[in-house]
Design a protein around this motif. Structure first.
Motif, PDB file in Angstrom:
ATOM      1  N   ILE A  81      -3.037  31.685  -7.270  1.00 12.45           N
ATOM      2  CA  ILE A  81      -4.484  31.939  -7.161  1.00 12.45           C
ATOM      3  C   ILE A  81      -4.795  32.800  -5.937  1.00 12.45           C
ATOM      4  N   GLU A  82      -4.099  32.546  -4.854  1.00 14.51           N
ATOM      5  CA  GLU A  82      -4.242  33.295  -3.595  1.00 14.51           C
ATOM      6  C   GLU A  82      -5.658  33.250  -3.017  1.00 14.51           C
ATOM      7  N   ARG A  83      -6.260  32.055  -3.006  1.00 14.47           N
ATOM      8  CA  ARG A  83      -7.554  31.896  -2.345  1.00 14.47           C
ATOM      9  C   ARG A  83      -7.283  31.610  -0.874  1.00 14.47           C
ATOM     10  N   LEU A  84      -7.904  32.388  -0.007  1.00 15.54           N
ATOM     11  CA  LEU A  84      -7.694  32.216   1.425  1.00 15.54           C
ATOM     12  C   LEU A  84      -8.156  30.837   1.884  1.00 15.54           C
ATOM     13  N   ARG A  85      -7.428  30.284   2.828  1.00 20.24           N
ATOM     14  CA  ARG A  85      -7.891  29.062   3.489  1.00 20.24           C
ATOM     15  C   ARG A  85      -9.157  29.415   4.278  1.00 20.24           C
ATOM     16  N   PRO A  86     -10.002  28.424   4.544  1.00 21.40           N
ATOM     17  CA  PRO A  86     -11.209  28.714   5.335  1.00 21.40           C
ATOM     18  C   PRO A  86     -10.888  29.359   6.683  1.00 21.40           C
ATOM     19  N   CYS A  87      -9.832  28.907   7.321  1.00 21.42           N
ATOM     20  CA  CYS A  87      -9.490  29.428   8.647  1.00 21.42           C
ATOM     21  C   CYS A  87      -8.987  30.878   8.595  1.00 21.42           C
ATOM     22  N   HIS A  88      -8.691  31.391   7.407  1.00 23.14           N
ATOM     23  CA  HIS A  88      -8.277  32.792   7.238  1.00 23.14           C
ATOM     24  C   HIS A  88      -9.367  33.636   6.583  1.00 23.14           C
ATOM     25  N   ASP A  89     -10.487  33.027   6.236  1.00 23.79           N
ATOM     26  CA  ASP A  89     -11.570  33.727   5.545  1.00 23.79           C
ATOM     27  C   ASP A  89     -12.447  34.426   6.578  1.00 23.79           C
ATOM     28  N   PRO A  90     -12.456  35.763   6.600  1.00 20.88           N
ATOM     29  CA  PRO A  90     -13.227  36.500   7.614  1.00 20.88           C
ATOM     30  C   PRO A  90     -14.733  36.218   7.549  1.00 20.88           C
ATOM     31  N   SER A  91     -15.254  35.871   6.371  1.00 18.62           N
ATOM     32  CA  SER A  91     -16.695  35.620   6.255  1.00 18.62           C
ATOM     33  C   SER A  91     -17.108  34.308   6.935  1.00 18.62           C
ATOM     34  N   LEU A  92     -16.161  33.447   7.222  1.00 20.68           N
ATOM     35  CA  LEU A  92     -16.469  32.156   7.859  1.00 20.68           C
ATOM     36  C   LEU A  92     -16.064  32.108   9.331  1.00 20.68           C
ATOM     37  N   GLU A  93     -15.374  33.112   9.761  1.00 24.04           N
ATOM     38  CA  GLU A  93     -14.744  33.138  11.084  1.00 24.04           C
ATOM     39  C   GLU A  93     -15.640  32.668  12.236  1.00 24.04           C
ATOM     40  N   HIS A  94     -16.863  33.114  12.279  1.00 19.86           N
ATOM     41  CA  HIS A  94     -17.748  32.791  13.405  1.00 19.86           C
ATOM     42  C   HIS A  94     -18.703  31.631  13.107  1.00 19.86           C
ATOM     43  N   HIS A  95     -18.524  30.984  11.976  1.00 15.37           N
ATOM     44  CA  HIS A  95     -19.442  29.928  11.568  1.00 15.37           C
ATOM     45  C   HIS A  95     -18.790  28.548  11.495  1.00 15.37           C
ATOM     46  N   MET A  96     -17.490  28.487  11.666  1.00 15.29           N
ATOM     47  CA  MET A  96     -16.775  27.218  11.456  1.00 15.29           C
ATOM     48  C   MET A  96     -15.991  26.809  12.694  1.00 15.29           C
ATOM     49  N   ARG A  97     -15.586  25.561  12.658  1.00 10.30           N
ATOM     50  CA  ARG A  97     -14.692  25.030  13.692  1.00 10.30           C
ATOM     51  C   ARG A  97     -13.274  25.113  13.140  1.00 10.30           C
ATOM     52  N   ILE A  98     -12.415  25.830  13.819  1.00  9.60           N
ATOM     53  CA  ILE A  98     -11.011  25.876  13.407  1.00  9.60           C
ATOM     54  C   ILE A  98     -10.234  25.017  14.389  1.00  9.60           C
ATOM     55  N   VAL A  99      -9.705  23.906  13.893  1.00  7.72           N
ATOM     56  CA  VAL A  99      -8.916  23.018  14.734  1.00  7.72           C
ATOM     57  C   VAL A  99      -7.447  23.330  14.534  1.00  7.72           C
ATOM     58  N   LYS A 100      -7.114  23.657  13.306  1.00  5.31           N
ATOM     59  CA  LYS A 100      -5.727  23.922  12.936  1.00  5.31           C
ATOM     60  C   LYS A 100      -5.771  24.925  11.797  1.00  5.31           C
ATOM     61  N   CYS A 101      -4.727  25.707  11.647  1.00  7.44           N
ATOM     62  CA  CYS A 101      -4.687  26.627  10.522  1.00  7.44           C
ATOM     63  C   CYS A 101      -3.290  26.608   9.921  1.00  7.44           C
TER      64      CYS A 101
END
Length: 188
Positions: A81-101
């Motif tokens: 499917i190749e759906r990006l993880r949230p931590c790799h999604d550029p559209s979410l980059e500045h809106h989320m908390r990335i604790v681990k990727c």
């Protein structure tokens, strides 16, 4: 489909942003595999108390095969499917908390699939003698699955699909295990 993906992102951002850095280590611990070894030992104890040794061997073989299928199937979907993880999604980059990727792709969650596999599989085998067991083990599976959203490595749909696949596999393998155990009782 695009609307579903956008809603999934909104729900993800809401759930992910509920987090606080003071709880990050706790959720990383919940998401780790090795922390649960004592719990797996408790599961093994319950199985040992409720089944004969010969049946226990079959049960453990089915667990090993089932978890392997659950885990590897998630990997096939991730690369298919190749759906990006949230931590790799550029559209979410500045809106989320990335604790681990993790790796680049995340559909669907192997953590959710594996924990829900164990929950449904063990429920089928132990619910008759341990009435409270299904409630406890499904809460455990849900908490581990939520940790993946908290950490920023999976979308809610990744968790839902992983939970569904894991439960389906658990029911199938649980039914097979019961059938083998019952056949074993008849022949012995």
């Amino acid at each position: 489909m695009e609307e579903i993906i956008q809603e999934d992102k909104k729900v993800f951002l809401f759930l992910n942003n509920l987090g606080d850095s003071s709880f990050d280590q706790f959720w990383m611990l919940i998401s780790s595999t090795w922390i649960w070894v004592p719990l797996y030992a408790i599961f093994l104890y319950f199985l040992f108390k409720n089944y004969q040794l010969r049946s226990l061997v079959f049960i453990l073989v089915f667990v090993a095969i089932g978890v392997t299928v659950s885990d590897q199937l998630a990997g096939v979907f991730k690369h298919g499917i190749e759906r990006l993880r949230p931590c790799h999604d550029p559209s979410l980059e500045h809106h989320m908390r990335i604790v681990k990727c993790g790796g680049q792709f995340g559909f669907y969650s192997a953590h959710a699939s594996n924990t829900f596999f164990l929950a449904s599989y063990l429920t089928i085998l132990l619910k008759k003698n341990l009435k409270w067991f299904p409630y406890a083990i499904f809460v455990w599976a849900a908490v581990v699955s939520y940790s993946r959203i908290y950490l920023g490595v999976h979308f809610p749909i990744d968790i839902l699909v992983g939970s569904f696949v894991g439960t389906l596999l658990g029911v199938i393998f649980g039914a097979l295990a019961r059938k083998v155990i019952n056949k074993q009782k008849i022949t012995s």
